[in-house]
Design a protein around this motif. Structure first.
Motif, PDB file in Angstrom:
ATOM      1  N   SER B  66       0.840  -1.204   0.000  1.00 42.54           N
ATOM      2  CA  SER B  66       0.000   0.000   0.000  1.00 42.54           C
ATOM      3  C   SER B  66       0.869   1.245   0.000  1.00 42.54           C
ATOM      4  N   LYS B  67       0.249   2.330  -0.436  1.00 43.03           N
ATOM      5  CA  LYS B  67       0.911   3.632  -0.329  1.00 43.03           C
ATOM      6  C   LYS B  67       0.071   4.489   0.595  1.00 43.03           C
ATOM      7  N   TYR B  68       0.725   5.497   1.191  1.00 47.51           N
ATOM      8  CA  TYR B  68       0.015   6.342   2.160  1.00 47.51           C
ATOM      9  C   TYR B  68       0.107   7.816   1.770  1.00 47.51           C
ATOM     10  N   ARG B  69      -1.020   8.475   1.964  1.00 42.50           N
ATOM     11  CA  ARG B  69      -1.094   9.900   1.641  1.00 42.50           C
ATOM     12  C   ARG B  69      -1.704  10.614   2.849  1.00 42.50           C
ATOM     13  N   ILE B  70      -1.176  11.808   3.130  1.00 43.06           N
ATOM     14  CA  ILE B  70      -1.715  12.536   4.298  1.00 43.06           C
ATOM     15  C   ILE B  70      -3.077  13.138   3.946  1.00 43.06           C
ATOM     16  N   SER B  71      -3.998  13.067   4.897  1.00 44.68           N
ATOM     17  CA  SER B  71      -5.333  13.641   4.652  1.00 44.68           C
ATOM     18  C   SER B  71      -5.363  15.099   5.151  1.00 44.68           C
ATOM     19  N   LYS B  72      -6.449  15.766   4.876  1.00 45.37           N
ATOM     20  CA  LYS B  72      -6.586  17.159   5.346  1.00 45.37           C
ATOM     21  C   LYS B  72      -6.528  17.202   6.885  1.00 45.37           C
ATOM     22  N   LYS B  73      -7.179  16.185   7.488  1.00 47.45           N
ATOM     23  CA  LYS B  73      -7.180  16.097   8.953  1.00 47.45           C
ATOM     24  C   LYS B  73      -5.749  15.902   9.479  1.00 47.45           C
ATOM     25  N   GLY B  74      -4.962  15.113   8.737  1.00 46.95           N
ATOM     26  CA  GLY B  74      -3.569  14.877   9.127  1.00 46.95           C
ATOM     27  C   GLY B  74      -2.758  16.153   9.056  1.00 46.95           C
ATOM     28  N   GLU B  75      -2.997  16.950   8.011  1.00 49.95           N
ATOM     29  CA  GLU B  75      -2.266  18.219   7.881  1.00 49.95           C
ATOM     30  C   GLU B  75      -2.636  19.173   9.004  1.00 49.95           C
ATOM     31  N   GLU B  76      -3.915  19.170   9.355  1.00 52.25           N
ATOM     32  CA  GLU B  76      -4.356  20.038  10.465  1.00 52.25           C
ATOM     33  C   GLU B  76      -3.733  19.584  11.788  1.00 52.25           C
ATOM     34  N   PHE B  77      -3.632  18.257  11.936  1.00 57.70           N
ATOM     35  CA  PHE B  77      -3.002  17.727  13.143  1.00 57.70           C
ATOM     36  C   PHE B  77      -1.554  18.209  13.235  1.00 57.70           C
ATOM     37  N   LEU B  78      -0.827  18.137  12.108  1.00 59.39           N
ATOM     38  CA  LEU B  78       0.581  18.562  12.114  1.00 59.39           C
ATOM     39  C   LEU B  78       0.717  20.042  12.445  1.00 59.39           C
ATOM     40  N   LYS B  79      -0.208  20.843  11.916  1.00 63.08           N
ATOM     41  CA  LYS B  79      -0.187  22.284  12.192  1.00 63.08           C
ATOM     42  C   LYS B  79      -0.386  22.509  13.703  1.00 63.08           C
ATOM     43  N   ALA B  80      -1.375  21.803  14.258  1.00 63.56           N
ATOM     44  CA  ALA B  80      -1.660  21.941  15.697  1.00 63.56           C
ATOM     45  C   ALA B  80      -0.472  21.434  16.511  1.00 63.56           C
ATOM     46  N   TYR B  81       0.118  20.330  16.070  1.00 62.85           N
ATOM     47  CA  TYR B  81       1.258  19.754  16.784  1.00 62.85           C
ATOM     48  C   TYR B  81       2.393  20.772  16.861  1.00 62.85           C
ATOM     49  N   SER B  82       2.663  21.412  15.719  1.00 63.00           N
ATOM     50  CA  SER B  82       3.779  22.354  15.704  1.00 63.00           C
ATOM     51  C   SER B  82       3.498  23.557  16.611  1.00 63.00           C
ATOM     52  N   LYS B  83       2.247  24.009  16.633  1.00 61.32           N
ATOM     53  CA  LYS B  83       1.879  25.129  17.521  1.00 61.32           C
ATOM     54  C   LYS B  83       2.057  24.735  18.992  1.00 61.32           C
ATOM     55  N   PHE B  84       1.510  23.562  19.351  1.00 62.97           N
ATOM     56  CA  PHE B  84       1.567  23.158  20.763  1.00 62.97           C
ATOM     57  C   PHE B  84       2.987  22.741  21.178  1.00 62.97           C
ATOM     58  N   GLU B  85       3.780  22.320  20.209  1.00 63.13           N
ATOM     59  CA  GLU B  85       5.177  21.995  20.517  1.00 63.13           C
ATOM     60  C   GLU B  85       5.909  23.284  20.926  1.00 63.13           C
ATOM     61  N   GLU B  86       5.596  24.357  20.190  1.00 62.74           N
ATOM     62  CA  GLU B  86       6.198  25.654  20.510  1.00 62.74           C
ATOM     63  C   GLU B  86       5.717  26.131  21.888  1.00 62.74           C
ATOM     64  N   PHE B  87       4.415  25.915  22.139  1.00 63.48           N
ATOM     65  CA  PHE B  87       3.829  26.307  23.435  1.00 63.48           C
ATOM     66  C   PHE B  87       4.542  25.569  24.580  1.00 63.48           C
ATOM     67  N   ALA B  88       4.691  24.241  24.426  1.00 65.97           N
ATOM     68  CA  ALA B  88       5.322  23.449  25.493  1.00 65.97           C
ATOM     69  C   ALA B  88       6.786  23.840  25.655  1.00 65.97           C
ATOM     70  N   SER B  89       7.465  24.080  24.526  1.00 65.07           N
ATOM     71  CA  SER B  89       8.890  24.396  24.653  1.00 65.07           C
ATOM     72  C   SER B  89       9.110  25.774  25.262  1.00 65.07           C
ATOM     73  N   SER B  90       8.100  26.679  25.177  1.00 61.95           N
ATOM     74  CA  SER B  90       8.277  27.970  25.840  1.00 61.95           C
ATOM     75  C   SER B  90       8.218  27.801  27.359  1.00 61.95           C
ATOM     76  N   TYR B  91       7.742  26.648  27.841  1.00 61.24           N
ATOM     77  CA  TYR B  91       7.780  26.341  29.265  1.00 61.24           C
ATOM     78  C   TYR B  91       8.928  25.353  29.582  1.00 61.24           C
ATOM     79  N   GLY B  92       9.782  25.136  28.585  1.00 64.76           N
ATOM     80  CA  GLY B  92      10.914  24.227  28.787  1.00 64.76           C
ATOM     81  C   GLY B  92      10.528  22.768  28.747  1.00 64.76           C
ATOM     82  N   LEU B  93       9.340  22.463  28.156  1.00 57.51           N
ATOM     83  CA  LEU B  93       8.872  21.071  28.104  1.00 57.51           C
ATOM     84  C   LEU B  93       8.877  20.548  26.672  1.00 57.51           C
ATOM     85  N   ARG B  94       8.793  19.228  26.547  1.00 62.51           N
ATOM     86  CA  ARG B  94       8.712  18.600  25.217  1.00 62.51           C
ATOM     87  C   ARG B  94       7.413  17.833  25.117  1.00 62.51           C
TER      88      ARG B  94
END
Lengths: 208, 95
Positions: B66-94
């Motif tokens: 099989s091959k895999y393609r990212i869905s719109k929901k997956g792209e939104e998840f990545l966007k949210a992940y990157s935002k919250f990763e920045e949020f957590a790292s501003s508190y020194g967390l991962r």
């Protein structure tokens, strides 16, 4: 008109609001991306926010006679338990991060003190120092200037704890109890700055 | 220094690899994901099936595998992940 009770109320409200705001954003983050670190951080700040509510009740009941006066110390004890639990969750999220990266910082030995409230306050202080040390380490690794604000906020919380100790140990410091609350709220005020920046950048509304 | 990745970080890495390497939008195979996301085969197959079940990835059946393609929901998840990763790292967390 006496502004002091109003000031107390305002400071407790600010503490509760700021704590629960950071907690809310963290829990939204957990709901969106499912990160356990955000869950722990969310619990931590919600509990810290609740501890301000309990301290407020303790303050209100402290002027009451008999049973009401007794309830004041019960509320204060509940506030201390909530604060310690909140700080424990915050320390835990740093602890699990450290577990992945390197050896943990040694946990400091607690000096047993008479009375549950004193012990809880001591634990709070040690937990703040531990979280501060971990945050300093994170700053040295990531070099993000925003982390310096968090370190300052934690320093103020630790200072607030020391001032609270003084009022508990030395009754002559009791009139200055408000200064410990002011420093605590200032600390939380500094801690909320990264959350405000995050919310202003539209961070809360992201997610599938 | 090797840094241990949390489960959520591995999931984000898998999704990022699929998003970044699927330039023609017709999906990418498991071997590329394995190599780029640096995950073991057994772990990756479990993650891929979970992500397809959650709607973050689309599975495209091929003659061989099989091959895999990212869905719109997956792209939104990545966007949210990157935002919250920045949020957590501003508190020194991962995350």
């Amino acid at each position: 008109m006496d502004f002091v009770p109003l000031l107390w109320g305002l400071l407790f409200f600010l503490g509760a609001y700021v704590g629960s705001s950071i907690g809310y954003v963290s829990l939204r983050g957990y709901k969106t991306v499912g990160s356990p670190s955000l869950l722990k951080m969310g619990f931590a700040f919600i509990l810290i926010g609740l501890s301000f509510v309990m301290k407020y009740f303790s303050r209100i009941f402290s002027t009451g006679p008999g049973t009401l006066g007794y309830m004041s110390s019960e509320f204060y004890l509940t506030a201390s338990i909530l604060q310690v639990s909140g700080l424990f969750f915050l320390a835990l999220s740093h602890f699990s991060k450290a577990m992945y990266e390197r050896k943990k910082l040694p946990l400091m030995t607690l000096i047993p003190l008479a009375g549950l409230t004193f012990t809880l306050n001591s634990i709070s202080f040690y937990l703040i120092i531990y979280i501060m040390a971990e945050t300093i380490y994170s700053y040295l690794r990531m070099k993000r200037r925003g982390i310096l604000l968090v370190i300052l906020g934690l320093f103020l919380l630790a200072l607030g704890q020391v001032l609270e100790w003084l009022t508990l140990f030395y009754p002559q410091f009791a009139p200055y109890a408000i200064s410990s609350l002011v420093v605590d709220v200032l600390g939380l005020g500094v801690l909320v700055l990264p959350t405000i920046r995050f919310v202003n950048n539209g961070g809360v509304n992201v997610g599938p | 220094m090797s840094v241990h990745r949390s489960q959520i970080r591995i999931i984000a890495d898998v999704l990022s690899v699929i998003r970044d390497y699927d330039l023609s939008n017709d999906g990418i195979g498991v071997s590329i994901i394995l190599r780029k996301a640096n995950v073991s085969y057994s772990r990756l197959t479990k993650i891929l099936s979970d992500l397809v079940r959650l709607g973050l990835l689309e599975e495209l059946e091929q003659k061989r595998g099989s091959k895999y393609r990212i869905s719109k929901k997956g792209e939104e998840f990545l966007k949210a992940y990157s935002k919250f990763e920045e949020f957590a790292s501003s508190y020194g967390l991962r995350l």
